[in-house]
Design a protein around this motif. Structure first.
Motif, PDB file in Angstrom:
ATOM      1  N   ILE A  66      34.936  41.722  42.733  1.00 16.99           N
ATOM      2  CA  ILE A  66      35.496  40.551  42.390  1.00 16.99           C
ATOM      3  C   ILE A  66      36.447  39.632  43.869  1.00 16.99           C
ATOM      4  O   ILE A  66      36.405  40.710  44.559  1.00 16.99           O
ATOM      5  CB  ILE A  66      37.133  40.592  41.499  1.00 16.99           C
ATOM      6  N   GLY A  67      36.373  38.171  43.579  1.00 15.99           N
ATOM      7  CA  GLY A  67      36.657  37.740  44.769  1.00 15.99           C
ATOM      8  C   GLY A  67      38.323  37.388  45.147  1.00 15.99           C
ATOM      9  O   GLY A  67      38.908  38.371  44.411  1.00 15.99           O
ATOM     10  N   TRP A  68      38.615  38.449  46.574  1.00 16.49           N
ATOM     11  CA  TRP A  68      39.666  38.335  46.124  1.00 16.49           C
ATOM     12  C   TRP A  68      40.853  37.000  46.168  1.00 16.49           C
ATOM     13  O   TRP A  68      41.652  37.025  46.381  1.00 16.49           O
ATOM     14  CB  TRP A  68      40.442  38.469  48.202  1.00 16.49           C
ATOM     15  N   ALA A  69      40.342  35.967  46.971  1.00 15.69           N
ATOM     16  CA  ALA A  69      40.736  34.600  46.125  1.00 15.69           C
ATOM     17  C   ALA A  69      40.986  34.473  44.795  1.00 15.69           C
ATOM     18  O   ALA A  69      41.752  33.776  44.469  1.00 15.69           O
ATOM     19  CB  ALA A  69      40.079  33.236  46.661  1.00 15.69           C
ATOM     20  N   THR A  70      40.105  34.961  43.848  1.00 19.82           N
ATOM     21  CA  THR A  70      40.431  34.882  41.925  1.00 19.82           C
ATOM     22  C   THR A  70      40.786  35.961  42.101  1.00 19.82           C
ATOM     23  O   THR A  70      41.564  34.739  40.780  1.00 19.82           O
ATOM     24  CB  THR A  70      38.535  34.767  41.829  1.00 19.82           C
ATOM     25  N   VAL A  71      40.929  36.921  42.429  1.00 19.07           N
ATOM     26  CA  VAL A  71      42.258  37.989  42.483  1.00 19.07           C
ATOM     27  C   VAL A  71      43.646  37.145  42.941  1.00 19.07           C
ATOM     28  O   VAL A  71      44.807  37.128  41.841  1.00 19.07           O
ATOM     29  CB  VAL A  71      41.790  38.808  43.030  1.00 19.07           C
ATOM     30  N   PHE A  72      43.847  36.452  43.795  1.00 21.08           N
ATOM     31  CA  PHE A  72      45.450  35.956  43.456  1.00 21.08           C
ATOM     32  C   PHE A  72      45.871  34.989  42.727  1.00 21.08           C
ATOM     33  O   PHE A  72      46.709  34.280  42.763  1.00 21.08           O
ATOM     34  CB  PHE A  72      45.015  35.063  45.564  1.00 21.08           C
ATOM     35  N   LEU A  73      44.451  33.706  42.650  1.00 21.59           N
ATOM     36  CA  LEU A  73      44.880  33.437  42.047  1.00 21.59           C
ATOM     37  C   LEU A  73      45.673  33.687  40.404  1.00 21.59           C
ATOM     38  O   LEU A  73      46.160  32.820  39.773  1.00 21.59           O
ATOM     39  CB  LEU A  73      43.386  31.680  41.535  1.00 21.59           C
ATOM     40  N   ALA A  74      44.029  34.523  39.529  1.00 20.23           N
ATOM     41  CA  ALA A  74      44.900  35.319  39.088  1.00 20.23           C
ATOM     42  C   ALA A  74      45.912  35.787  38.617  1.00 20.23           C
ATOM     43  O   ALA A  74      47.131  35.930  37.869  1.00 20.23           O
ATOM     44  CB  ALA A  74      43.755  35.893  38.231  1.00 20.23           C
ATOM     45  N   GLU A  75      46.263  36.635  39.626  1.00 18.11           N
ATOM     46  CA  GLU A  75      48.143  37.203  40.330  1.00 18.11           C
ATOM     47  C   GLU A  75      48.979  36.070  39.677  1.00 18.11           C
ATOM     48  O   GLU A  75      49.779  36.170  40.030  1.00 18.11           O
ATOM     49  CB  GLU A  75      47.539  37.574  40.981  1.00 18.11           C
TER      50      GLU A  75
END
Length: 300
Positions: free
Chosen positions: A61-70
């Protein structure tokens, strides 16, 4: 094939469920993974008959998506308890007409503002050196961020929360919070300028003109230092909401109004004697609460 990326594309043609960021190649089991840009001709140890070790990294999963979810999750987790502080299903001691204190409103603004800042930084500031991470880590990270946000919000917005005795503590804490947030933003901007757009270049950080210029000399991770300052300042301004709620249970007259004190005392008197003294689990919980209260009395 001229590069590692070309080999990955050939591999994907054979196994359609794969994609470049899911594939890892090494020249030996102890070596680091080879980047997509690596040329086969540049590998000194790679000759005719050599072997490339392949590993499937699993769903990514993309890091940008990870940060947004977090970071989006904690905003909603905090607001759930902030908006439900008069709901008796969540807070049995809640009253429908209980006013929201200015400190609780300020705490909400600081906490939500922190994560709004991080969301905006993810969209407009951050440049990632790696494209993806294993999707399984997303659930662990989100559990940490979302869970602690809910815990903090629950006690900060508790009806028994009491304001700090000194207003100066609020202003000092707010000032340190703003200093930490601005310093953290300036360091993220400095990191962005160190990596050209579209590249994965890594360079050694150097001191830049920031709201906290000395922070880079105090720590090898200035972004974590400034973030920690903001968090500690917020907790200091709140006067540690958790101990206040616990103190109000042990000493109701000192922490809540007369009406609430009488209500709590009546509730304690109505607890069955077995639960008061003979239940080991109940005694353990009381001892733990008293220990926390004693510790935080020393700190506050």
């Amino acid at each position: 094939a001229d590069s590692i990326l070309d080999i990955k594309k050939m591999h994907i043609q054979q196994k359609s469920y794969l994609y470049p960021t899911r594939i890892c190649y090494k020249t030996s089991l102890k070596e680091k993974p080879l980047g997509d840009e690596v040329k086969i001709a540049d590998l000194e140890t790679f000759t005719d008959g050599s072997v490339l070790y392949f590993k499937d990294l699993g769903p990514q999963i993309g890091w940008a998506t990870v940060f947004l979810a977090e970071y989006i999750g904690p905003i909603f987790m905090y607001l759930i308890f902030f908006l439900s502080r008069n709901c008796t299903c969540i807070y049995p001691d809640a009253k429908e007409d209980a006013p929201m204190t200015c400190m609780q409103q300020l705490a909400c603004a600081c906490y939500v503002g922190h994560y709004v800042k991080r969301v905006l930084e993810t969209i407009f500031v951050h440049r990632f050196s790696k494209a993806t991470m294993p999707i399984g880590n997303l659930f662990k990270n989100c559990t940490y961020y979302w869970g602690f946000s809910g815990l903090i919000s629950y006690f900060t917005n508790h009806p028994l929360y009491t304001l700090p005795a000194c207003e100066l503590q609020i202003y000092v804490g707010l000032s340190i919070y703003l200093f930490g947030e601005l310093g953290n933003l300036s360091i993220h901007l400095a990191f962005k300028n160190m990596r050209p757009a579209g590249s994965k270049t890594r360079v050694i950080p150097s001191l830049t003109v920031t709201p906290s210029p000395s922070s880079s000399t105090l720590s090898l991770a200035p972004t974590t230092l400034t973030r920690s300052l903001a968090g500690l300042a917020t907790q200091s301004s709140l006067r540690l909401a958790l101990p206040d709620c616990l103190r109000s249970w042990e000493e109701p007259d000192a922490a809540v109004g007369d009406g609430q004190a009488q209500e709590l005392q009546e509730r304690i008197r109505n607890v069955p004697q077995k639960q008061k003294g003979n239940d080991p689990l109940h005694r353990l919980n009381i001892e733990i609460l008293q220990f926390h209260i004693r510790c935080f009395r020393v700190c506050t």
